[in-house]
Structure formats: structure tokens, C-alpha cells
Design a protein around this motif. Structure first.
Motif, PDB file in Angstrom:
ATOM      1  N   THR A 281      26.573   5.318  24.302  1.00 35.87           N
ATOM      2  CA  THR A 281      27.372   5.116  23.231  1.00 35.87           C
ATOM      3  C   THR A 281      26.772   5.016  22.053  1.00 35.87           C
ATOM      4  OG1 THR A 281      29.138   4.357  25.011  1.00 35.87           O
ATOM      5  CG2 THR A 281      29.618   4.044  22.625  1.00 35.87           C
ATOM      6  N   GLU A 282      26.080   4.065  21.945  1.00 36.04           N
ATOM      7  CA  GLU A 282      25.342   3.878  20.662  1.00 36.04           C
ATOM      8  C   GLU A 282      24.543   5.081  20.081  1.00 36.04           C
ATOM      9  OE1 GLU A 282      22.793   0.931  21.359  1.00 36.04           O
ATOM     10  OE2 GLU A 282      24.639  -0.841  21.395  1.00 36.04           O
ATOM     11  N   LEU A 283      23.939   5.827  20.861  1.00 36.84           N
ATOM     12  CA  LEU A 283      23.339   7.097  20.654  1.00 36.84           C
ATOM     13  C   LEU A 283      24.282   7.918  20.066  1.00 36.84           C
ATOM     14  CD1 LEU A 283      20.308   6.973  23.228  1.00 36.84           C
ATOM     15  CD2 LEU A 283      20.316   6.534  20.936  1.00 36.84           C
ATOM     16  N   GLN A 284      25.432   8.207  20.733  1.00 43.43           N
ATOM     17  CA  GLN A 284      26.435   9.273  20.328  1.00 43.43           C
ATOM     18  C   GLN A 284      27.092   9.018  18.970  1.00 43.43           C
ATOM     19  OE1 GLN A 284      28.838   8.862  24.009  1.00 43.43           O
ATOM     20  NE2 GLN A 284      28.182  10.717  24.833  1.00 43.43           N
ATOM     21  N   THR A 285      27.114   7.571  18.802  1.00 43.33           N
ATOM     22  CA  THR A 285      27.804   6.951  17.512  1.00 43.33           C
ATOM     23  C   THR A 285      26.661   7.608  16.628  1.00 43.33           C
ATOM     24  OG1 THR A 285      28.776   5.164  18.400  1.00 43.33           O
ATOM     25  CG2 THR A 285      28.415   5.297  16.204  1.00 43.33           C
ATOM     26  N   GLU A 286      25.375   7.444  16.785  1.00 42.06           N
ATOM     27  CA  GLU A 286      24.282   7.661  15.594  1.00 42.06           C
ATOM     28  C   GLU A 286      24.289   9.031  15.614  1.00 42.06           C
ATOM     29  OE1 GLU A 286      19.567   7.406  15.020  1.00 42.06           O
ATOM     30  OE2 GLU A 286      20.485   6.287  16.646  1.00 42.06           O
ATOM     31  N   LEU A 287      24.567   9.815  16.916  1.00 37.97           N
ATOM     32  CA  LEU A 287      24.423  11.305  16.625  1.00 37.97           C
ATOM     33  C   LEU A 287      25.437  11.848  15.891  1.00 37.97           C
ATOM     34  CD1 LEU A 287      23.138  13.913  17.465  1.00 37.97           C
ATOM     35  CD2 LEU A 287      24.427  13.844  19.648  1.00 37.97           C
ATOM     36  N   SER A 288      26.770  11.296  15.936  1.00 37.04           N
ATOM     37  CA  SER A 288      27.651  11.613  15.392  1.00 37.04           C
ATOM     38  C   SER A 288      27.782  11.686  13.903  1.00 37.04           C
ATOM     39  CB  SER A 288      29.192  10.853  15.870  1.00 37.04           C
ATOM     40  OG  SER A 288      30.229  11.447  15.391  1.00 37.04           O
ATOM     41  N   GLU A 289      27.235  10.422  13.469  1.00 34.64           N
ATOM     42  CA  GLU A 289      27.217  10.086  12.066  1.00 34.64           C
ATOM     43  C   GLU A 289      26.093  11.088  11.286  1.00 34.64           C
ATOM     44  OE1 GLU A 289      27.389   8.367   8.373  1.00 34.64           O
ATOM     45  OE2 GLU A 289      28.626   8.389  10.233  1.00 34.64           O
ATOM     46  N   LEU A 290      24.986  11.427  12.033  1.00 33.02           N
ATOM     47  CA  LEU A 290      24.040  12.297  11.436  1.00 33.02           C
ATOM     48  C   LEU A 290      24.521  13.798  11.547  1.00 33.02           C
ATOM     49  CD1 LEU A 290      20.573  11.036  13.060  1.00 33.02           C
ATOM     50  CD2 LEU A 290      21.368  11.101  10.955  1.00 33.02           C
ATOM     51  N   ASN A 291      25.472  14.261  12.374  1.00 32.63           N
ATOM     52  CA  ASN A 291      25.862  15.512  12.366  1.00 32.63           C
ATOM     53  C   ASN A 291      26.902  15.681  11.098  1.00 32.63           C
ATOM     54  OD1 ASN A 291      24.818  16.997  14.478  1.00 32.63           O
ATOM     55  ND2 ASN A 291      25.712  15.720  16.060  1.00 32.63           N
ATOM     56  N   ARG A 292      27.643  14.600  10.998  1.00 36.52           N
ATOM     57  CA  ARG A 292      28.461  14.526   9.851  1.00 36.52           C
ATOM     58  C   ARG A 292      27.942  14.653   8.590  1.00 36.52           C
ATOM     59  NH1 ARG A 292      30.391  11.259   6.028  1.00 36.52           N
ATOM     60  NH2 ARG A 292      28.849   9.426   6.651  1.00 36.52           N
ATOM     61  N   GLN A 293      26.733  13.982   8.429  1.00 31.93           N
ATOM     62  CA  GLN A 293      25.976  13.962   7.321  1.00 31.93           C
ATOM     63  C   GLN A 293      25.198  15.204   7.004  1.00 31.93           C
ATOM     64  OE1 GLN A 293      23.035  10.684   6.636  1.00 31.93           O
ATOM     65  NE2 GLN A 293      24.644   9.140   7.499  1.00 31.93           N
ATOM     66  N   ARG A 294      25.008  15.745   8.060  1.00 27.81           N
ATOM     67  CA  ARG A 294      24.085  17.060   8.151  1.00 27.81           C
ATOM     68  C   ARG A 294      25.281  18.220   7.449  1.00 27.81           C
ATOM     69  NH1 ARG A 294      21.557  19.866  13.230  1.00 27.81           N
ATOM     70  NH2 ARG A 294      23.783  19.599  13.964  1.00 27.81           N
ATOM     71  N   GLU A 295      26.485  18.103   7.985  1.00 21.61           N
ATOM     72  CA  GLU A 295      27.597  19.094   7.621  1.00 21.61           C
ATOM     73  C   GLU A 295      27.698  19.140   6.197  1.00 21.61           C
ATOM     74  OE1 GLU A 295      30.765  18.100  10.122  1.00 21.61           O
ATOM     75  OE2 GLU A 295      29.729  19.117  12.097  1.00 21.61           O
ATOM     76  N   THR A 296      27.644  17.725   5.496  1.00 24.91           N
ATOM     77  CA  THR A 296      27.905  17.689   4.068  1.00 24.91           C
ATOM     78  C   THR A 296      26.810  17.681   3.342  1.00 24.91           C
ATOM     79  OG1 THR A 296      27.930  15.347   4.471  1.00 24.91           O
ATOM     80  CG2 THR A 296      30.089  16.210   4.484  1.00 24.91           C
ATOM     81  N   GLY A 297      25.512  17.884   4.003  1.00 17.80           N
ATOM     82  CA  GLY A 297      24.357  18.092   3.043  1.00 17.80           C
ATOM     83  C   GLY A 297      23.778  16.656   2.918  1.00 17.80           C
ATOM     84  N   PHE A 298      23.866  15.405   3.759  1.00 19.11           N
ATOM     85  CA  PHE A 298      23.352  14.136   3.429  1.00 19.11           C
ATOM     86  C   PHE A 298      23.566  13.784   2.100  1.00 19.11           C
ATOM     87  CE2 PHE A 298      20.672  16.417   6.478  1.00 19.11           C
ATOM     88  CZ  PHE A 298      20.990  15.408   7.702  1.00 19.11           C
ATOM     89  N   PRO A 299      25.003  13.756   1.558  1.00 20.93           N
ATOM     90  CA  PRO A 299      25.006  13.467   0.129  1.00 20.93           C
ATOM     91  C   PRO A 299      24.597  12.036  -0.300  1.00 20.93           C
ATOM     92  CG  PRO A 299      27.066  12.993   1.624  1.00 20.93           C
ATOM     93  CD  PRO A 299      25.961  13.882   2.074  1.00 20.93           C
ATOM     94  N   GLU A 300      24.790  11.089   0.406  1.00 24.67           N
ATOM     95  CA  GLU A 300      24.302   9.590  -0.037  1.00 24.67           C
ATOM     96  C   GLU A 300      22.554   9.810  -0.303  1.00 24.67           C
ATOM     97  OE1 GLU A 300      25.606   6.698   2.874  1.00 24.67           O
ATOM     98  OE2 GLU A 300      27.770   7.092   2.471  1.00 24.67           O
ATOM     99  N   LYS A 301      22.065  10.533   0.741  1.00 30.13           N
ATOM    100  CA  LYS A 301      20.509  10.389   0.517  1.00 30.13           C
ATOM    101  C   LYS A 301      20.337  11.440  -0.647  1.00 30.13           C
ATOM    102  CE  LYS A 301      16.435   9.302   2.018  1.00 30.13           C
ATOM    103  NZ  LYS A 301      16.231   7.885   2.169  1.00 30.13           N
ATOM    104  N   GLN A 302      20.916  12.312  -0.846  1.00 35.08           N
ATOM    105  CA  GLN A 302      20.581  13.356  -1.904  1.00 35.08           C
ATOM    106  C   GLN A 302      20.792  12.326  -3.052  1.00 35.08           C
ATOM    107  OE1 GLN A 302      21.843  17.119  -2.811  1.00 35.08           O
ATOM    108  NE2 GLN A 302      22.589  17.396  -0.818  1.00 35.08           N
ATOM    109  N   ARG A 303      21.638  11.642  -3.398  1.00 31.90           N
ATOM    110  CA  ARG A 303      22.006  10.759  -4.445  1.00 31.90           C
ATOM    111  C   ARG A 303      20.976   9.883  -4.849  1.00 31.90           C
ATOM    112  NH1 ARG A 303      26.532   8.706  -2.884  1.00 31.90           N
ATOM    113  NH2 ARG A 303      27.743  10.412  -3.286  1.00 31.90           N
ATOM    114  N   GLU A 304      20.637   9.340  -3.629  1.00 31.47           N
ATOM    115  CA  GLU A 304      19.482   8.311  -3.584  1.00 31.47           C
ATOM    116  C   GLU A 304      18.205   9.015  -4.334  1.00 31.47           C
ATOM    117  OE1 GLU A 304      16.489   6.053  -0.607  1.00 31.47           O
ATOM    118  OE2 GLU A 304      18.387   6.245   0.015  1.00 31.47           O
TER     119      GLU A 304
END
Length: 394
Positions: A281-304
Motif C-alpha cells: 500500500t505504501e509503495l502504491q501510494t508512492e507510485l501513484s504520486e510519482l505517476n501524477r507528477q510525471r503526467e504534469t511534468g514534475f511541476p514542483e521539481k521544475q520550479r525548484e
């Protein structure tokens, strides 16, 4: 007062330091590769009174505490620049015809006639404000680019006077005795307005340098972001593989529960399955978040990343000098083997021509491509010489 060029080189750092310290009343005894600097008690500077040994070198392997190293990136030089910028001393100097070599206009040097004599008659003085700026451009990828850039503006028109800047820099190399204290003839508001105008013009002058550094920083940011994407893709693949493996193990434990009748074995299988499900469940949560960021182009990391590679441009005046220069008439005497004559042009010491000159016959402006020429016994332009020459031959 200081020299200026596109970038702060070792020689320019040394010249700035020498002239700035001497302007504070310090004496410098240059002994080979070291400077012995004597700082008087009354000197208004961050440098401690007494004797200081300066080493003009970027090689700081010698850790002698009694020595200070002098180079564009050294702490000592940066402190002097900051002090000069905070103080921004105002001085004055005068440029006369004796100080500056006469600059013959290109429309005369390109003539087939020879300039055999020049005579300058000054009529009145004009004033320019020459400002030396220290510019630092900082990014993560290019930690610091330093520039020293001087600019001169006519105090009446705000027009840049590059000739005055060149003459000013030439005079600074001749020693600090060329400069005098400011007599307060310009108001603080007028100086402030000129500084603002000069700062804007300097920014335009270094725009290409800023753009080049910005492009380099953008490429570095793109490379860092691409590396981050690659690592995240790798992490996503690892998570998917790990989740799949955990799912297989959970399924095996579920099968064991259905098949075994041993109570201890069942309890152990239940415990393991619960732990593995929680980990999945913890890994699926991490994977879901990474997929969400990937779909939007990692906006927070881009900004940083973009923020860390953004340019910081600081522009500070380190010296301000009122430069008086003479203006008047420059008489150019020209001659060929058979002809001679003269032409008068408005001129300023260090400035060059102050007005355009036109042909007396056709009113065309004299330029390097249309230089002054003898037409008969008169001075005209190349186009008139060509026209009259054709007429006389027909």
C-alpha cells in the motif's frame, strides 16, 4: 578610480586595488610578487590600520595568516568592491586638448587628400558624469561572473559619450593625481537620475552577456531536470516491479492459508501477509504520486530547479566622476600634391565630432563612405568630385 573592461581580470583587480587604496591615503611598496601596504590610522576603510602584505595571485596554497591574496574571486577584493560600492565616492577631473589625442573624423581619414594639420580652439566647457559599475551575475551553474563597466553620460542630454569613457580610463592609468574632490556643482537628485539612466544603459550593453549566461543556466537546468525525470522513471519501474513481486508473494501466502491446517503456520502466514500488504500500500501510494507528477511534468521539481538556476544580476556604482571636457572648433588642414584647404567641425575633447558636417555643394553628409575630397580648388564630397569630374571630361 579604476580601469574597466568586459570582465574583471587579474590585472584589472590589481589596478582597482592599487588606485582605491591610494585614494584612501595608503602607500604601496611593490616588492617582487608581494605588495607591502601601509594603511594610516585615519584611513576610512575596512582594512585594518598598519602594515598589510598583499599577494597578487590566485594561488592561495600559502596559508600565512599575515598575507592577503588579491585576485578577482578573493575575499579581500570582494570586500574592497563592496566598500567602494557602498561609498561610491564622487570625484572630478578635467579633460583638455592637451590630455587627449585629437581624433580625426573618418570622413577625413578616408579622403584621398592628407590631413596635414589639426588645430582645436576651445570655446566652452561641458560636463559628463562617468560611472564605474561593478556587476555580478550569479547562478548555480555559473557561480559568479564579474564585470567592471564604465559609462559616461552628458549631464544635459543624458547621451552616452563613449569617447569620454575611453579618455577617462586612459587618464586613470596615469595615476590618481588626475582626480580632484567633487565641488558639488550637480544636485543629488540630478546625480541620482543620471545613475538610474546609466544603470539602464549598462544593462542594455551587457544584455548579450546576460543572455548567454541565462542560456547556459537554462541548459544546465534542463539537463538537471532531464536527469531527475530519468531517475523518477527508474524509480517508477522499480516500484512497479516491487509491487508485482509483493503481489505474487501475497498471493502465495493466501494460497498457503487455504492449504495448511497448522495453526502456527497459519498465524505466521497471516502476519507476513498483513505486513506485505501494508508495504505494498505504501509503495502504491508512492507510485501513484510519482505517476501524477510525471503526467504534469514534475511541476514542483521544475520550479525548484528553475529557481536555483535563475540569474541574480547586481549592479553597483563603485566610483562616480564629473568629467569636464572642452568643446569648440577643430580645423582640419588637408592637402594633395596640387591642392590645399581647410574645413571646420564642431569638436569636443575626448568626444570627437559634436555635429555632422555636410558638403558645401550638395549638402550630403560627409561620412567614411562619402569622404571629403578636393573638387577643383574647393573641398566637397566624393559624390560631387565624381559628378564634376564627369562634367569636366565631357
Amino acid at each position: 578610480m579604476t580601469d574597466a573592461a568586459l570582465e574583471v581580470t587579474q590585472s584589472e583587480a590589481e589596478q582597482f586595488t592599487q588606485q582605491y587604496l591610494e585614494s584612501l591615503g595608503c602607500s604601496i611598496d611593490m616588492r617582487g610578487k608581494q605588495w607591502l601596504v601601509t594603511v594610516p590610522e585615519e584611513a576610512d576603510t575596512i582594512v585594518e590600520p598598519g602594515t598589510l602584505t598583499l599577494v597578487p595571485s590566485a594561488d592561495e596554497e600559502d596559508s600565512d595568516e599575515d598575507k592577503q591574496f588579491l585576485h578577482p574571486e578573493s575575499a579581500f577584493f570582494q570586500e574592497l568592491i563592496e566598500e567602494a560600492a557602498d561609498r561610491a565616492p564622487i570625484g572630478s577631473m578635467t579633460l583638455t586638448a592637451d590630455d587627449v589625442e585629437i581624433r580625426v573624423p573618418d570622413w577625413a581619414t578616408e579622403s584621398s587628400a592628407e590631413v596635414v594639420d589639426t588645430s582645436f580652439t576651445p570655446y566652452y566647457d561641458r560636463t559628463a558624469l562617468t560611472i564605474l559599475f561593478h556587476i555580478s551575475i550569479e547562478t548555480v551553474s555559473e557561480y559568479q561572473t564579474q564585470l567592471l563597466r564604465a559609462i559616461s553620460l552628458d549631464v544635459r542630454s543624458n547621451e552616452p559619450l563613449p569617447g569620454i569613457t575611453r579618455a577617462f580610463l586612459d587618464q586613470t592609468k596615469k595615476g590618481s593625481d588626475r582626480f580632484h574632490e567633487w565641488n558639488g556643482e550637480l544636485s543629488a537628485d540630478r546625480i541620482r537620475n543620471l545613475l538610474n539612466s546609466a544603470g539602464g544603459k549598462i544593462r542594455e550593453q551587457i544584455r548579450l552577456t546576460i543572455d548567454e549566461i541565462h542560456d547556459d543556466a537554462s541548459r544546465a537546468a534542463d539537463a538537471e531536470l532531464e536527469e531527475y525525470r530519468r531517475l523518477q522513471e527508474q524509480r517508477i519501474a522499480e516500484l512497479e516491479e516491487k509491487i508485482e513481486s509483493l503481489t505474487d508473494t501475497i498471493d502465495e501466502l493466501s494460497a498457503t492459508l487455504q492449504q495448511t491446517g497448522d495453526e502456527a503456520e497459519r498465524m505466521e502466514a497471516l502476519r507476513q501477509r498483513k505486513e506485505l500488504k501494508q508495504e505494498r500500500t505504501e509503495l502504491q501510494t508512492e507510485l501513484s504520486e510519482l505517476n501524477r507528477q510525471r503526467e504534469t511534468g514534475f511541476p514542483e521539481k521544475q520550479r525548484e530547479i528553475r529557481d536555483r538556476h535563475a540569474l541574480k544580476v547586481r549592479l553597483k556604482p563603485v566610483s562616480i566622476t564629473l568629467v569636464k571636457y572642452e568643446t569648440g572648433d577643430l580645423v582640419l588642414s588637408l592637402a594633395t600634391d596640387t591642392e590645399e584647404g581647410s574645413i571646420t567641425v564642431g569638436y569636443g575633447s575626448g568626444v570627437g565630432e559634436t555635429e555632422s558636417v555636410t558638403c558645401e555643394f550638395c549638402d550630403r553628409e560627409l561620412t567614411a563612405k562619402n569622404p571629403v575630397q578636393f573638387t577643383g580648388n574647393y573641398l566637397g564630397c566624393s559624390k560631387c568630385k565624381s559628378t564634376f569630374g564627369n562634367s569636366s571630361s565631357s
